[in-house]
Design a protein around this motif. Structure first.
Motif, short mmCIF file in Angstrom:
data_model
loop_
_atom_site.label_atom_id
_atom_site.label_comp_id
_atom_site.label_asym_id
_atom_site.label_seq_id
_atom_site.Cartn_x
_atom_site.Cartn_y
_atom_site.Cartn_z
N GLU A 69 -27.56 -11.82 56.16
CA GLU A 69 -27.53 -10.77 55.16
C GLU A 69 -28.26 -11.23 53.88
O GLU A 69 -29.10 -10.52 53.33
CB GLU A 69 -26.06 -10.46 54.84
CG GLU A 69 -25.78 -9.14 54.19
CD GLU A 69 -24.27 -8.98 54.01
OE1 GLU A 69 -23.82 -9.07 52.85
OE2 GLU A 69 -23.55 -8.85 55.03
N THR A 70 -27.94 -12.45 53.46
CA THR A 70 -28.57 -12.98 52.24
C THR A 70 -30.06 -13.22 52.47
O THR A 70 -30.92 -12.84 51.65
CB THR A 70 -27.89 -14.31 51.85
OG1 THR A 70 -26.49 -14.10 51.78
CG2 THR A 70 -28.40 -14.81 50.51
N ALA A 71 -30.37 -13.83 53.62
CA ALA A 71 -31.78 -14.14 53.91
C ALA A 71 -32.59 -12.85 54.06
O ALA A 71 -33.77 -12.80 53.70
CB ALA A 71 -31.87 -14.98 55.17
N ALA A 72 -31.94 -11.82 54.59
CA ALA A 72 -32.65 -10.55 54.80
C ALA A 72 -33.16 -10.02 53.47
O ALA A 72 -34.32 -9.57 53.35
CB ALA A 72 -31.73 -9.54 55.47
N SER A 73 -32.32 -10.10 52.45
CA SER A 73 -32.80 -9.60 51.16
C SER A 73 -33.83 -10.54 50.56
O SER A 73 -34.78 -10.10 49.90
CB SER A 73 -31.62 -9.36 50.20
OG SER A 73 -30.99 -10.59 49.91
N MET A 74 -33.69 -11.85 50.83
CA MET A 74 -34.69 -12.78 50.31
C MET A 74 -36.04 -12.58 50.99
O MET A 74 -37.09 -12.70 50.36
CB MET A 74 -34.22 -14.24 50.54
CG MET A 74 -32.98 -14.63 49.74
SD MET A 74 -32.27 -16.20 50.32
CE MET A 74 -33.45 -17.36 49.63
N LEU A 75 -36.00 -12.29 52.30
CA LEU A 75 -37.24 -12.19 53.08
C LEU A 75 -37.71 -10.75 53.21
O LEU A 75 -38.73 -10.48 53.85
CB LEU A 75 -37.03 -12.79 54.48
CG LEU A 75 -36.79 -14.30 54.53
CD1 LEU A 75 -36.27 -14.73 55.89
CD2 LEU A 75 -38.08 -15.05 54.18
#
Lengths: 289, 158, 760
Positions: free
Chosen positions: C538-544
């Protein structure tokens, strides 16, 4: 409790004279420290002889002379002794583990007077004598006579065991030490049997010595069994008769390791095995000679 | 029944120590209580389990039944003296790599006996390892991975 | 796989080889006192008087406590039968009577020796036979007043601690139509766990709370038991766990901890207690001695029509977990081999001996010994090959055990027999005079009890596993849980740190028992890691700027599927999450659901089902010395089903170690009782296996991944001890040509058997 360091035999003897039965001689300490910790002994002094050089050493000129401080490791790894006292070497290798063999001494094993002392049976078949020194002088005692009961010897409180002398295995002889324990090592002997035979060229047993440990209050020579073997060619009947005599001579007890019944029932089979091994050793020594 | 105090001077892991010990004090107590070298373990206090094994002048001994007072001038080596800050000894590393450690209570004593063994016999056979370890009990491993570790460590050297 | 299935080293291995790992006995704190126990010198007697005047007067003594000072009442795990200290009578040699706290342990010991104790000794109820005899003296005259945990009901009567009796009603009829009735009686002694680190406790008391540092297998039970004994709330007790120098079941209940805690409060100083070696032997809950009678109704064609089983096992002076263990025979007869029906009666008996309890495999080793010796007996009686008889008797998938529970994967056992056959062909083993071969099979369980674990992503991209699971040597925590967590994020195991237990900080866990840690705690860790992974995505999705479903987590980073360049490291994810949505962490709990069974089959079964079964076949080849009666184990083969081996080296170590303990039990170890008192009081007389005694075990690993387990893992560590005595006894009996019906198989027993064979 005092700790007295002896730098020489004379110093040790002087301390023993001073303290008498209120002291204990400390060599490797593998038995004594345990007895001390368990509260079985509470001496006024420990006389430490571990640094007395004159008590060390193995001499193999003629009669074998073993310093009281010879460790089980030294006995077990000596190539000279392998030739002259194979049973003693075998027995030394069965005492405890490496840690006990590295510090435990022959003199300690003998003076401790344990009925189960592994090294004593092979020394008995080698006709060993112990040499005792005190301020009163020296004396030599046959090892057989030295041991008088469970944990008791004829050593007077002021006497120091200096050395052990024993007859090497003759060129027509074979000897062996067989130990029964539960495990492959570390066990106090359930039964230990030392046999030394001399075998003439015609196969007749000319001399037999048989000694047992853990089969009575002290390790002992089983002369009845010996006489059944002498003059025989170690035929089944002779060995069986010797086995019966061996069982008769034993007075084993029940303890946490084994029953008296077990100790008795293995003796004759063990003797037969030992006799075969001795004859085999004698034969191979004869061939080498 | 107070014990006399005895002054001794010895090295422990190559460091000089002047100690005052009681006449009946064991080396194990001196190491653990006076020098706070608690790597050496007390397993049985009767010379049967080998957890307390240390080297005195290169030979393995049960420190639980060895009188400290008798060690004046001796060189003592404990598990803390194996390896160095950066790296483990060959044997220590092999113990880690071959899963020779389970609960780990016998491990220091095992390592000391085996350190003495490989100093005497550089490439011991499995039977020699088993025989050397007679005085070291391990209740966890059944010994095989300890034997494997020694073979692995000494094979590397050969 | 990045971590699971690899033989990664333990996280504590380096500290343990350096000697820097802190075990319980290594702990010390400033100002601590040392406490020692006055224990009963006799097996049974009435306490006439205890005079502590001289002990109190000894310089350096801070406190002396007797039953009169302590909390009243009785406590226990299942039956509330144990007093804080013996009050009116002593029930076994070694029972605590008084406590002394002093400046040093030596002073405490000296003070203990100064306590003037008078006991009117009575003849102990020393044996099962004496305890069960009509009119036997009651070990606890007030047994009927003892409460039970949760008010549990089971058969209790005088010296009968517990009875489980299962009688389907059709057994006698089966015996009437049988061609043959085979009957055997088997006996086994106790077995001492013989871990090397004695039990200890270091307690402090501050502001109404007790903090107790220990090396203990089950900190939360310890917390609850200390609270029960001291009559305080569990939250008033904090248990902090350290490295454990072996346990094998002996460190699951309260030992010295409540004593140390009480003294710490009374003295206002920390109190350290350590058992000495002889006390440890008296205080350890040995595997029970037992007598097992098995009768079977058999048809000529080899069909077993019925078993009639009677098990009596010794509880010692207190019940401990005996009432629960009374259920185990229900899973050991009629479970893997077909039997038309079975009557199973199990009785747990009070005697004036040290209390028995949990030791790896509990009653399994002697029950399988009985069952598998009996199978050999039937086969020999029918003239059928012993292995072939087993294969013919082996039940199929779905076979119902006596509790009505189906064994859904029992065919694994047939596969295990085949794999053993491939490795060590039956017809070629144990040939030659005084050589023999034995085979034994078993089904064992994985303890289902609850676990909670928290997994957190650190800001450097590593993981922390927070659990009060304990590692008493198996590696289940120091390798297994780390590997399971690592795998969830594609990390290597060295990127995961796992905590030591602290009941104030870590979630509930039921301790290292019954091979449960990898399966049950591992499942909680896997589930928590899955949640962490979801948060990472979830966090990486927003980062990427990608959808979570399009992301791949591997080797410490997250990237867009098919576009490895579009990636962020787990460290970046951790830092970003911490500063945006908050740190990433997740907690999961797990209890193995009970398998289906028939709750009405047998009232009083406290242990009602057999969760997560595993399957085992052992083969032993032995040689017997006809002069000394000594047995040499020439070959030992284990085929064990583990679900999935998370760490193959660790599995190997558990199997080899368990077999060594089993060989000790079968052949060398002695814990004889004489007039209620242990005879062997040292490691030398006890006879633990040495390096020169134990062969290298040949291990055949079977993997049938289990859906509920983490990556398919089931329990591993406990069961490889279970079939050992059976396999060895069968091999020795084969070698000598006469039955071996008792343990240990001493040299005397072997020589007797050789004589019997010669007479026959």
């Amino acid at each position: 409790m005092q700790f007295c360091r002896a730098g020489s035999i004379d110093e040790a003897v002087a301390e023993l004279e001073h303290w008498g039965d209120d002291c204990r001689v400390l060599a490797g300490g593998t038995d004594l420290m345990l007895q001390f910790r368990r509260g079985e002994v509470a001496p006024g002094a420990l006389v430490h002889i571990g640094r007395v050089e004159a008590l060390r050493g193995l001499s193999t000129n003629g009669v074998t002379r073993l310093g009281a401080l010879a460790t089980h490791s030294e006995l077990g790894s000596s190539t000279d002794l392998c030739e002259r006292h194979p049973a003693l070497v075998q027995s030394a290798r069965t005492v405890g583990g490496w840690q006990t063999q590295a510090v435990g001494t022959l003199g300690g094993n003998i003076c401790n007077g344990s009925p189960a002392a592994d090294t004593i049976a092979p020394l008995l078949v080698a006709g060993a004598q112990v040499e005792l020194r005190s301020a009163r002088g020296d004396r030599r005692v046959d090892l057989e006579d030295f041991l008088v009961g469970r944990r008791t010897t004829v050593r007077a409180p002021d006497e120091l065991l200096v050395a052990i002398e024993a007859d090497p295995l003759p060129s027509d002889g074979g000897e062996v030490y067989l130990k029964v324990g539960r495990r492959g090592a570390m066990d106090v002997a359930i039964v230990g049997l030392a046999v030394r035979l001399r075998v003439a060229e015609d196969g007749v047993v000319s001399s037999a010595r048989v000694a047992l440990c853990s089969a009575g209050p002290v390790p002992f020579r089983a002369t009845g069994a010996e006489s059944m073997l002498v003059g025989s060619r170690a035929e089944v009947e002779a060995v069986d008769a010797a086995g019966v005599a061996l069982v008769d001579a034993a007075s084993p007890i029940d303890d946490g390791r084994a029953t008296a019944r077990y100790r008795s029932r293995v003796l004759s089979g063990l003797l037969a095995r030992a006799v075969s091994a001795c004859i085999e050793v004698a034969r191979s020594r004869g061939e080498q000679a | 029944m107070t014990d006399d105090m005895v002054a001794i001077s010895c090295t422990v892991n190559e460091r000089q120590h002047d100690l005052v010990v009681t006449a009946g004090e064991t080396l194990l107590d001196s190491l653990r209580n006076r020098l706070l070298l608690t790597g050496t373990k007390e397993g049985c206090m009767e010379g049967e389990c080998g957890a307390c094994t240390v080297l005195v002048d290169g030979l393995p001994v049960d420190s639980c039944i060895l009188a400290s007072a008798s060690l004046d001038g001796c060189a003592v080596r404990t598990v803390e003296g194996l390896g160095d800050r950066e790296s483990l000894s060959h044997l220590q590393q092999a113990f880690v790599d071959t899963a020779a450690v389970q609960c780990g209570f016998c491990t220091p004593g095992m390592l000391m006996t085996l350190t003495a063994l490989v100093e005497h016999v550089p490439s011991p056979t499995p039977d020699e390892v088993r025989s050397a370890l007679s005085g070291n009990l391990c209740r966890c491993t059944g010994y095989q991975q300890i034997v494997d570790a020694v073979v692995a460590a000494t094979g590397d050297r050969a | 796989m990045s971590a699971v299935g690899l033989s990664v080293p333990r996280s504590d291995a380096e500290a343990k080889v350096r000697g820097s790992a802190t075990f319980g006995v290594d702990l010390a704190v400033p100002g601590m006192l040392h406490a020692r126990i006055l224990r009963s010198p006799v097996a049974a007697g009435t306490i006439r008087s205890i005079d502590t005047t001289a002990a109190r007067a000894l310089p350096g003594v801070h406190d002396v406590v007797t039953a009169a000072d302590g909390p009243g009442g009785r406590t226990g795990v299942i039956v509330f039968d144990i007093p804080f200290l013996a009050r009116d009578y002593v029930a076994y040699e070694g029972e605590p009577i008084a406590l002394v706290a002093a400046e040093t342990a030596q002073i405490a010991d000296a003070a203990v020796a100064l306590i003037d104790l008078h006991i009117d000794e009575v003849a102990p109820v020393a044996t099962l036979e004496q305890a069960m005899a009509p009119g036997a003296r009651l070990v606890h005259p007030s047994w009927a007043d003892f409460g039970t945990a949760g008010g549990a009901q089971f058969g209790r009567d005088g010296n009968l601690v517990a009875e489980v009796f299962s009688d389907p009603g059709d057994v006698d009829a089966a015996f009437e139509v049988a061609d043959l009735v085979i009957e055997d009686t088997y006996r086994n002694p106790r077995q001492y766990q013989a871990y090397l680190e004695p039990k200890m406790a270091l307690a402090t008391y501050e502001a109404g709370r007790y903090t107790i540092q220990v090396s203990h297998q089950f900190p939360f039970r310890l917390r609850d038991r200390v609270a029960q004994v001291l009559q305080v709330a569990p939250s008033a007790v904090r248990i902090i766990g350290h490295h454990i120098g072996g346990g094998f079941g002996a460190k699951l209940d309260v030992g010295l901890e409540a004593f140390a805690a009480m003294l710490a409060r009374r003295c206002g100083r920390p109190v350290r207690m350590v058992n000495n070696h002889d006390e440890e032997r008296l205080a350890a809950p040995c595997r029970a001695n037992a007598e097992i009678r098995v009768r079977s109704a058999v048809r000529r064609d080899g069909a077993i029509l019925a078993h009639d089983v009677d098990v009596v096992f010794d509880s010692g002076a207190y019940a401990n977990n005996g009432p629960a263990l009374s259920s185990i025979p229900m899973f050991m007869f009629g479970s893997i081999y077909r039997a038309g029906t079975a009557r199973i009666r199990t009785r747990n008996i009070y005697t004036n001996t040290a209390p028995t309890g949990a030791y790896r495999g509990v009653n399994g080793p002697y029950l399988v010994f009985a069952m598998e010796r009996h199978m050999d007996h039937i086969a020999n009686e029918l003239g059928i090959d012993r292995r072939a008889f087993r294969l013919a008797s082996l039940a199929d998938d779905g076979h119902l055990m006596r509790n009505g529970q189906p064994l859904e994967e029992l065919s694994i056992l047939r596969e295990a027999f085949d794999l053993v056959e491939e490795r060590a062909p039956w017809a070629e083993q144990g040939k030659g005079p005084l050589r023999g071969v034995g085979i034994a099979a078993a089904v064992w369980l994985t303890n289902p009890m609850p676990a909670q674990a928290t997994v957190k992503l650190n800001e450097d991209g590593t993981l922390g596993v927070i659990t009060s699971a304990t590692d008493n040597g198996s590696g289940a925590v120091t390798t297994g849980l780390r590997q399971i967590a690592a795998e969830g994020l594609g990390l290597t195991a060295d990127r995961v740190v796992v905590t030591m237990p602290d009941t104030d900080l870590t979630g509930y866990d039921a301790g290292s028992q019954g091979s449960r840690t990898t399966h049950v705690v591992g499942r909680a860790v896997r589930d928590a890691t899955t949640s962490v992974r979801d948060l990472v995505l979830e966090t990486a999705a927003s980062m990427l700027e990608a959808a979570p479903d399009d992301l791949v987590v591997e080797e410490g980073s997250v990237h867009v599927a098919g576009v490895p360049a579009r990636s962020v490291t787990l460290a970046q994810v951790g830092q970003t999450a911490t500063s945006s949505r908050g740190p990433i962490a997740a907690t999961s709990s797990y209890v193995t659901p009970s398998p289906p069974y028939d709750p009405l089959c047998t009232p009083g079964m406290l242990f009602s089902a057999w969760p997560t079964p595993t399957y085992h076949v052992h083969l032993a080849e032995v040689e017997v010395d006809p002069v000394t009666g000594q047995v040499t184990v020439d070959r030992y083969v284990v085929c064990q089903e583990v679900g999935r081996a998370i760490n193959p080296d660790a599995v190997q170590g558990q199997v080899q170690g368990a077999v060594a303990q089993g060989l000790g039990y079968a052949l060398w170890e002695r814990m004889d009782l004489q007039e209620g008192v242990y005879v062997q009081r040292s490691f030398e007389t006890h006879g633990l296996p040495l390096a020169c005694d134990v062969p290298a075990v040949e291990m055949i690993l079977m993997e049938h991944p289990e859906e509920a387990g983490p990556y398919g893992a089931k329990g591993v560590a406990e069961p490889p001890i279970v079939p050992v005595a059976a396999a060895i006894a069968n091999a020795v009996a084969d070698a000598v040509g006469a039955p071996i019906d008792q343990l240990p198989i001493t040299a005397d027993v072997v020589l007797d058997a050789i004589e019997r064979a010669a007479c026959a």
